[in-house]
Design a protein around this motif. Structure first.
Motif, PDB file in Angstrom:
ATOM      1  N   ASN A 145      18.824   4.929  -6.238  1.00  0.00           N
ATOM      2  CA  ASN A 145      17.781   5.468  -7.126  1.00  0.00           C
ATOM      3  C   ASN A 145      17.147   4.289  -7.662  1.00  0.00           C
ATOM      4  OD1 ASN A 145      16.405   7.716  -8.200  1.00  0.00           O
ATOM      5  ND2 ASN A 145      17.287   7.241 -10.328  1.00  0.00           N
ATOM      6  N   ARG A 146      17.976   3.171  -7.946  1.00  0.00           N
ATOM      7  CA  ARG A 146      17.333   2.177  -8.744  1.00  0.00           C
ATOM      8  C   ARG A 146      16.366   1.456  -7.830  1.00  0.00           C
ATOM      9  NH1 ARG A 146      22.302   1.015 -10.822  1.00  0.00           N
ATOM     10  NH2 ARG A 146      22.538  -0.598  -9.518  1.00  0.00           N
ATOM     11  N   LEU A 147      16.820   1.271  -6.646  1.00  0.00           N
ATOM     12  CA  LEU A 147      15.912   0.637  -5.557  1.00  0.00           C
ATOM     13  C   LEU A 147      14.634   1.109  -5.380  1.00  0.00           C
ATOM     14  CD1 LEU A 147      18.530  -0.445  -2.590  1.00  0.00           C
ATOM     15  CD2 LEU A 147      17.202  -2.056  -4.216  1.00  0.00           C
ATOM     16  N   ILE A 148      14.808   2.602  -5.267  1.00  0.00           N
ATOM     17  CA  ILE A 148      13.551   3.185  -4.842  1.00  0.00           C
ATOM     18  C   ILE A 148      12.611   3.084  -6.074  1.00  0.00           C
ATOM     19  CG2 ILE A 148      12.681   5.652  -4.574  1.00  0.00           C
ATOM     20  CD1 ILE A 148      15.308   6.134  -2.892  1.00  0.00           C
ATOM     21  N   LYS A 149      12.972   3.009  -7.163  1.00  0.00           N
ATOM     22  CA  LYS A 149      12.242   3.244  -8.438  1.00  0.00           C
ATOM     23  C   LYS A 149      11.667   1.882  -9.022  1.00  0.00           C
ATOM     24  CE  LYS A 149      13.512   7.643 -10.376  1.00  0.00           C
ATOM     25  NZ  LYS A 149      12.451   8.234 -11.234  1.00  0.00           N
ATOM     26  N   LYS A 150      12.417   0.857  -8.618  1.00  0.00           N
ATOM     27  CA  LYS A 150      12.059  -0.326  -8.913  1.00  0.00           C
ATOM     28  C   LYS A 150      10.962  -1.051  -8.026  1.00  0.00           C
ATOM     29  CE  LYS A 150      14.169  -5.174  -9.562  1.00  0.00           C
ATOM     30  NZ  LYS A 150      15.107  -5.904  -9.331  1.00  0.00           N
ATOM     31  N   LYS A 151       9.739  -1.595  -8.801  1.00  0.00           N
ATOM     32  CA  LYS A 151       8.639  -1.755  -7.689  1.00  0.00           C
ATOM     33  C   LYS A 151       8.912  -2.843  -6.895  1.00  0.00           C
ATOM     34  CE  LYS A 151       4.420  -0.620  -9.995  1.00  0.00           C
ATOM     35  NZ  LYS A 151       3.134  -1.221 -10.001  1.00  0.00           N
ATOM     36  N   ASP A 152       9.578  -3.774  -7.051  1.00  0.00           N
ATOM     37  CA  ASP A 152       9.816  -5.102  -6.061  1.00  0.00           C
ATOM     38  C   ASP A 152      11.161  -4.818  -5.427  1.00  0.00           C
ATOM     39  OD1 ASP A 152      10.926  -5.786  -8.287  1.00  0.00           O
ATOM     40  OD2 ASP A 152      10.171  -7.800  -8.080  1.00  0.00           O
ATOM     41  N   GLY A 153      12.097  -3.784  -5.645  1.00  0.00           N
ATOM     42  CA  GLY A 153      13.432  -3.424  -5.223  1.00  0.00           C
ATOM     43  C   GLY A 153      13.735  -3.820  -3.756  1.00  0.00           C
ATOM     44  N   ILE A 154      12.750  -3.122  -2.835  1.00  0.00           N
ATOM     45  CA  ILE A 154      12.973  -3.056  -1.570  1.00  0.00           C
ATOM     46  C   ILE A 154      12.424  -3.920  -0.736  1.00  0.00           C
ATOM     47  CG2 ILE A 154      12.766  -1.518   0.516  1.00  0.00           C
ATOM     48  CD1 ILE A 154      13.349   0.637  -1.397  1.00  0.00           C
ATOM     49  N   LYS A 171       0.836  -1.244   0.065  1.00  0.00           N
ATOM     50  CA  LYS A 171       0.009   0.284   0.115  1.00  0.00           C
ATOM     51  C   LYS A 171       0.789   1.279  -0.112  1.00  0.00           C
ATOM     52  CE  LYS A 171      -4.286  -1.846   1.070  1.00  0.00           C
ATOM     53  NZ  LYS A 171      -5.648  -1.082   1.054  1.00  0.00           N
ATOM     54  N   ASN A 172       2.066   1.297   0.274  1.00  0.00           N
ATOM     55  CA  ASN A 172       3.065   2.325   0.566  1.00  0.00           C
ATOM     56  C   ASN A 172       3.595   2.580  -1.056  1.00  0.00           C
ATOM     57  OD1 ASN A 172       3.063   0.984   3.149  1.00  0.00           O
ATOM     58  ND2 ASN A 172       4.029   2.493   3.619  1.00  0.00           N
ATOM     59  N   ASN A 173       4.018   3.967  -1.124  1.00  0.00           N
ATOM     60  CA  ASN A 173       4.390   4.290  -2.299  1.00  0.00           C
ATOM     61  C   ASN A 173       5.918   4.453  -1.774  1.00  0.00           C
ATOM     62  OD1 ASN A 173       5.928   5.717  -4.127  1.00  0.00           O
ATOM     63  ND2 ASN A 173       3.956   6.274  -5.219  1.00  0.00           N
ATOM     64  N   ILE A 174       6.962   3.503  -1.949  1.00  0.00           N
ATOM     65  CA  ILE A 174       8.014   3.519  -1.262  1.00  0.00           C
ATOM     66  C   ILE A 174       9.065   4.808  -2.042  1.00  0.00           C
ATOM     67  CG2 ILE A 174      10.394   2.414  -0.881  1.00  0.00           C
ATOM     68  CD1 ILE A 174       8.455   0.339   0.140  1.00  0.00           C
ATOM     69  N   GLU A 175       8.847   5.215  -3.147  1.00  0.00           N
ATOM     70  CA  GLU A 175       9.602   6.186  -3.593  1.00  0.00           C
ATOM     71  C   GLU A 175       9.081   7.544  -3.212  1.00  0.00           C
ATOM     72  OE1 GLU A 175       8.768   7.054  -8.031  1.00  0.00           O
ATOM     73  OE2 GLU A 175      10.559   8.132  -8.094  1.00  0.00           O
ATOM     74  N   ILE A 176       8.107   7.826  -2.760  1.00  0.00           N
ATOM     75  CA  ILE A 176       7.720   8.909  -2.247  1.00  0.00           C
ATOM     76  C   ILE A 176       7.989   8.948  -0.855  1.00  0.00           C
ATOM     77  CG2 ILE A 176       5.597  10.447  -1.636  1.00  0.00           C
ATOM     78  CD1 ILE A 176       4.285   9.683  -4.204  1.00  0.00           C
ATOM     79  N   ASP A 177       7.889   7.813  -0.141  1.00  0.00           N
ATOM     80  CA  ASP A 177       8.216   7.677   1.168  1.00  0.00           C
ATOM     81  C   ASP A 177       9.552   8.296   1.602  1.00  0.00           C
ATOM     82  OD1 ASP A 177       5.547   6.783   1.719  1.00  0.00           O
ATOM     83  OD2 ASP A 177       6.130   4.760   2.066  1.00  0.00           O
ATOM     84  N   VAL A 178      10.435   7.708   0.721  1.00  0.00           N
ATOM     85  CA  VAL A 178      12.018   7.885   0.649  1.00  0.00           C
ATOM     86  C   VAL A 178      12.438   9.355   0.467  1.00  0.00           C
ATOM     87  CG1 VAL A 178      14.488   7.367   0.109  1.00  0.00           C
ATOM     88  CG2 VAL A 178      12.631   5.469   0.497  1.00  0.00           C
TER      89      VAL A 178
END
Length: 70
Positions: free
Chosen positions: A36-45, A3-10
């Protein structure tokens, strides 16, 4: 479903801490491009298999951030 948007959260947490993603990368010992790649990748984190397992069990995932007392 995450449910979170990790890119925005970071990005928000960086702003709250008055730091940049590049500085954050330096502090954790990696490169700004990798962060940056981790944040933008949907299942990176958050591991995609973990999410799929919880979805099959009937759950959505929401991350909660709690500021540590230093």
């Amino acid at each position: 479903m995450l449910k979170n948007n990790i890119e925005i959260d970071v990005k928000v947490k960086c702003i709250e801490a008055a730091t940049t993603q590049a500085k954050l990368a330096e502090e954790v010992g990696t490169t700004p491009s990798y962060v940056n790649r981790l944040i933008k990748k949907k299942d990176g984190i958050v591991n995609n298999t973990f999410l799929q397992m919880l979805e099959k069990l009937g759950y959505d995932v929401e991350l909660t951030y709690v500021k540590r007392e230093i």
